[in-house]
Design a protein around this motif. Structure first.
Motif, PDB file in Angstrom:
ATOM      1  N   GLY A   1       0.778  -1.263   0.195  1.00  0.00           N
ATOM      2  CA  GLY A   1       0.106   0.065  -0.068  1.00  0.00           C
ATOM      3  C   GLY A   1       1.004   1.276  -0.099  1.00  0.00           C
ATOM      4  O   GLY A   1       0.567   2.214  -0.663  1.00  0.00           O
ATOM      5  N   GLN A   2       1.837   1.347   0.749  1.00  0.00           N
ATOM      6  CA  GLN A   2       2.687   2.706   0.953  1.00  0.00           C
ATOM      7  C   GLN A   2       3.363   2.743  -0.516  1.00  0.00           C
ATOM      8  O   GLN A   2       3.610   3.825  -0.963  1.00  0.00           O
ATOM      9  CB  GLN A   2       3.917   2.350   1.852  1.00  0.00           C
ATOM     10  N   ILE A   3       4.133   1.703  -1.007  1.00  0.00           N
ATOM     11  CA  ILE A   3       4.661   1.756  -2.465  1.00  0.00           C
ATOM     12  C   ILE A   3       3.519   2.266  -3.268  1.00  0.00           C
ATOM     13  O   ILE A   3       3.795   3.076  -4.202  1.00  0.00           O
ATOM     14  CB  ILE A   3       5.303   0.491  -2.859  1.00  0.00           C
ATOM     15  N   SER A   4       2.323   1.777  -3.356  1.00  0.00           N
ATOM     16  CA  SER A   4       1.527   2.318  -4.608  1.00  0.00           C
ATOM     17  C   SER A   4       1.256   3.681  -4.369  1.00  0.00           C
ATOM     18  O   SER A   4       1.090   4.163  -5.478  1.00  0.00           O
ATOM     19  CB  SER A   4       0.074   1.133  -4.543  1.00  0.00           C
ATOM     20  N   GLU A   5       1.105   3.811  -3.165  1.00  0.00           N
ATOM     21  CA  GLU A   5       0.564   5.451  -2.754  1.00  0.00           C
ATOM     22  C   GLU A   5       1.827   6.333  -3.257  1.00  0.00           C
ATOM     23  O   GLU A   5       1.507   7.372  -3.982  1.00  0.00           O
ATOM     24  CB  GLU A   5       0.505   5.590  -1.191  1.00  0.00           C
ATOM     25  N   ARG A   6       2.801   5.932  -2.652  1.00  0.00           N
ATOM     26  CA  ARG A   6       4.289   6.499  -3.117  1.00  0.00           C
ATOM     27  C   ARG A   6       4.280   6.896  -4.819  1.00  0.00           C
ATOM     28  O   ARG A   6       4.395   8.068  -5.446  1.00  0.00           O
ATOM     29  CB  ARG A   6       5.563   6.235  -2.763  1.00  0.00           C
ATOM     30  N   LEU A   7       3.938   5.869  -5.677  1.00  0.00           N
ATOM     31  CA  LEU A   7       4.151   5.756  -7.026  1.00  0.00           C
ATOM     32  C   LEU A   7       2.984   6.277  -7.796  1.00  0.00           C
ATOM     33  O   LEU A   7       3.040   6.373  -9.162  1.00  0.00           O
ATOM     34  CB  LEU A   7       4.554   4.553  -7.446  1.00  0.00           C
TER      35      LEU A   7
ATOM     36  N   ASP B   1      11.108  -4.993   3.268  1.00  0.00           N
ATOM     37  CA  ASP B   1      12.360  -4.838   2.380  1.00  0.00           C
ATOM     38  C   ASP B   1      11.692  -4.902   0.980  1.00  0.00           C
ATOM     39  O   ASP B   1      11.085  -5.845   0.505  1.00  0.00           O
ATOM     40  CB  ASP B   1      12.834  -6.164   2.774  1.00  0.00           C
ATOM     41  N   VAL B   2      12.115  -3.894   0.264  1.00  0.00           N
ATOM     42  CA  VAL B   2      11.746  -3.812  -1.161  1.00  0.00           C
ATOM     43  C   VAL B   2      12.729  -4.080  -2.321  1.00  0.00           C
ATOM     44  O   VAL B   2      12.452  -3.809  -3.294  1.00  0.00           O
ATOM     45  CB  VAL B   2      11.073  -2.219  -1.441  1.00  0.00           C
TER      46      VAL B   2
ATOM     47  N   VAL C   1      11.335  -1.792  -8.001  1.00  0.00           N
ATOM     48  CA  VAL C   1      10.850  -0.494  -7.078  1.00  0.00           C
ATOM     49  C   VAL C   1      11.699   0.486  -6.889  1.00  0.00           C
ATOM     50  O   VAL C   1      12.079   1.648  -6.924  1.00  0.00           O
ATOM     51  CB  VAL C   1      10.174  -1.139  -5.580  1.00  0.00           C
ATOM     52  N   ARG C   2      12.994  -0.102  -6.580  1.00  0.00           N
ATOM     53  CA  ARG C   2      14.280   0.858  -6.147  1.00  0.00           C
ATOM     54  C   ARG C   2      14.650   1.467  -7.494  1.00  0.00           C
ATOM     55  O   ARG C   2      15.532   2.464  -7.340  1.00  0.00           O
ATOM     56  CB  ARG C   2      15.452  -0.183  -5.477  1.00  0.00           C
TER      57      ARG C   2
ATOM     58  N   TRP D   1      14.338   7.737   1.282  1.00  0.00           N
ATOM     59  CA  TRP D   1      12.902   7.500   1.693  1.00  0.00           C
ATOM     60  C   TRP D   1      12.661   5.955   2.280  1.00  0.00           C
ATOM     61  O   TRP D   1      12.107   5.442   3.162  1.00  0.00           O
ATOM     62  CB  TRP D   1      12.043   7.941   0.865  1.00  0.00           C
ATOM     63  N   LEU D   2      13.304   5.200   0.992  1.00  0.00           N
ATOM     64  CA  LEU D   2      13.001   3.726   1.194  1.00  0.00           C
ATOM     65  C   LEU D   2      13.574   3.130   2.479  1.00  0.00           C
ATOM     66  O   LEU D   2      13.074   2.281   3.115  1.00  0.00           O
ATOM     67  CB  LEU D   2      13.568   3.165   0.007  1.00  0.00           C
ATOM     68  N   ASN D   3      14.702   3.732   2.811  1.00  0.00           N
ATOM     69  CA  ASN D   3      15.595   3.097   3.870  1.00  0.00           C
ATOM     70  C   ASN D   3      15.249   3.714   5.446  1.00  0.00           C
ATOM     71  O   ASN D   3      15.692   3.159   6.478  1.00  0.00           O
ATOM     72  CB  ASN D   3      17.038   2.917   3.694  1.00  0.00           C
ATOM     73  N   THR D   4      14.290   4.529   5.349  1.00  0.00           N
ATOM     74  CA  THR D   4      13.994   5.423   6.649  1.00  0.00           C
ATOM     75  C   THR D   4      12.580   5.242   6.756  1.00  0.00           C
ATOM     76  O   THR D   4      11.656   4.665   7.366  1.00  0.00           O
ATOM     77  CB  THR D   4      14.578   6.482   6.869  1.00  0.00           C
ATOM     78  N   GLU D   5      11.873   6.359   6.168  1.00  0.00           N
ATOM     79  CA  GLU D   5      10.521   6.713   6.520  1.00  0.00           C
ATOM     80  C   GLU D   5       9.629   5.612   5.909  1.00  0.00           C
ATOM     81  O   GLU D   5       8.625   5.132   6.766  1.00  0.00           O
ATOM     82  CB  GLU D   5      10.189   8.075   5.450  1.00  0.00           C
ATOM     83  N   PHE D   6       9.868   4.816   4.930  1.00  0.00           N
ATOM     84  CA  PHE D   6       8.909   3.753   4.398  1.00  0.00           C
ATOM     85  C   PHE D   6       9.050   2.660   5.474  1.00  0.00           C
ATOM     86  O   PHE D   6       7.874   2.089   5.659  1.00  0.00           O
ATOM     87  CB  PHE D   6       9.498   3.195   3.083  1.00  0.00           C
ATOM     88  N   ILE D   7      10.094   2.387   5.927  1.00  0.00           N
ATOM     89  CA  ILE D   7      10.302   1.255   6.798  1.00  0.00           C
ATOM     90  C   ILE D   7       9.603   1.552   8.238  1.00  0.00           C
ATOM     91  O   ILE D   7       8.753   0.927   8.682  1.00  0.00           O
ATOM     92  CB  ILE D   7      11.904   0.878   7.270  1.00  0.00           C
TER      93      ILE D   7
END
Ligand code: NAD
Ligand code: LMR
Length: 332
Positions: A166-172, A195-196, A210-211, A219-225
């Motif tokens: 859900g978070q990845i789909s919202e971001r993209l 882990d993405v 995704v990367r 963002w991927l290594n801090t806020e997303f996690i």
């Protein structure tokens, strides 16, 4: 020819997740639109009247697939002959608590219900533990039900997996159904590692990592996690109650994929008994990427783990080892 009904146990069925989950099961969301079911619902005596109310509503909803309802406060009656057991019964955490804070109340429930399941469930019953601390409750259930094959005892981390999608789909700004192969490693707790590294998005130009699409490692290594790790707490803060509809829906996803199989090229996250894969200590119920076929899950092997990920896999394993010790100290 019509299929024989499958008996599905839901413990804690008078609670909030139970109330969201039983109609999904009765509608075929968990096991398919052609699979009749008999629901077994267990709760404790103070909730007996509410449980009976849920039973009345199930009758009133006239679900075509629902071939019977057992609503009881007797664990033996509830467990008898069940093919699938979704263990939701327990006490949810409140604002400000960590999931392990509900440990002493909940692990003793799982110790006692382990023997009811072991003695009375159908052979090859599949067990999904939802109640927190989910991994450690599942481990206690496994240890006190030694005749249930360890492959049959799992815990829910699919909600975290779905949260990550859900978070990845919202971001993209893409459809959630176009995102796949995120991984939740470890504990269903704030040490879990979403882990993405191997996740992809289906685009008109083919599948892209995704990367590559989110070239913002920060963002991927801090806020997303952190968002995925803390999502349960954020829901509690907003609703003053823990997640229920998303937990129920994810429990259906977990069982559906386990029983009916994962789509080709797609994995999901399940809390399963560690066999030492990825150097995760055995003897823990740990969330791994798995594929499912013919009713069996299998840990996806051979994924590369960089140093960043390694540290996170180890940290959540360490927490699970400590939880295991704490659980045993609560039981002694
Ligand atoms: P709830 O309090 O609304 O319902 C829990 C129900 O369990 C209650 O009806 C209670 O009477 C019953 N219960 C208590 N002891 C029992 C026992 N010994 N046998 C049978 N039933 C018993 O709570 P909820 O919001 O439905 O949450 C249930 C559990 O699921 C909590 O532990 C919560 O933290 C956990 N949870 C896990 C996830 C996950 O992703 N793994 C997600 C959301 C919630
Ligand atoms: C969740 O993840 O929503 C549940 O485990 C409830 C909680 O305690 O966070």
């Amino acid at each position: 020819m019509a299929k024989d009904p499958v008996r599905v146990l839901v413990t804690g069925a008078a609670g909030q997740i139970g109330y969201a989950l039983v109609p999904m099961i009765a509608r075929g969301v968990m096991l398919g639109a052609d699979q009749p079911v008999i629901l077994h619902m267990l709760d404790i005596p103070p909730a007996a009247e509410a449980l009976n109310g849920v039973k009345m509503e199930l009758v009133d909803a006239a679900f075509p697939l629902l071939k019977g309802v057992v609503a009881t406060t007797d664990a033996v009656e509830a467990c008898t002959g069940v093919n699938i057991a979704v263990m939701v019964g327990g006490f949810p955490r409140k604002e400000g608590m960590e999931r392990k804070d509900v440990m002493s109340k909940n692990v003793s429930i799982y110790k006692s219900q382990a023997s009811a399941l072991e003695k009375h469930a159908a052979a090859n019953c599949k067990v999904l533990v939802v109640a927190n601390p989910a991994n450690t409750n599942a481990l206690i259930l496994k240890e006190f039900a030694p005749s249930i094959p360890e492959k049959n005892i799992t815990c829910l981390t699919r909600l975290d997996h779905n949260r990550a999608l859900g978070q990845i789909s919202e971001r993209l700004n893409v459809q959630v159904s176009d995102v796949k192969n995120v991984i939740i490693w470890g504990n269903h707790s704030s040490t879990q590692y979403p882990d993405v590294t191997h996740a992809t998005v289906s685009t008109p130009a083919g599948e892209k990592p995704v990367r590559e699409l989110i070239a913002d490692d920060q963002w991927l290594n801090t806020e997303f996690i952190a968002t995925v790790q803390q999502r349960g707490a954020a829901i509690i803060k907003a609703r003053k109650l823990s997640s229920a509809l998303s937990a129920a829906s994810s429990a259906c996803d977990h069982i559906r994929d386990w029983v009916l199989g994962t789509p080709e090229g797609t994995w999901v996250s399940m809390g399963v008994y560690s066999d030492g894969s990825y150097n995760v200590p055995s003897g823990l119920i740990y969330s791994f990427p798995v594929t499912c076929k013919n009713g069996e899950w299998c840990i996806v092997q051979g994924l590369s783990i960089d140093e960043f990920s390694r540290n996170k896999l180890d940290l959540t394993a360490k927490e699970l080892s400590e939880e295991k010790d704490l659980a045993y100290s609560c039981l002694s």
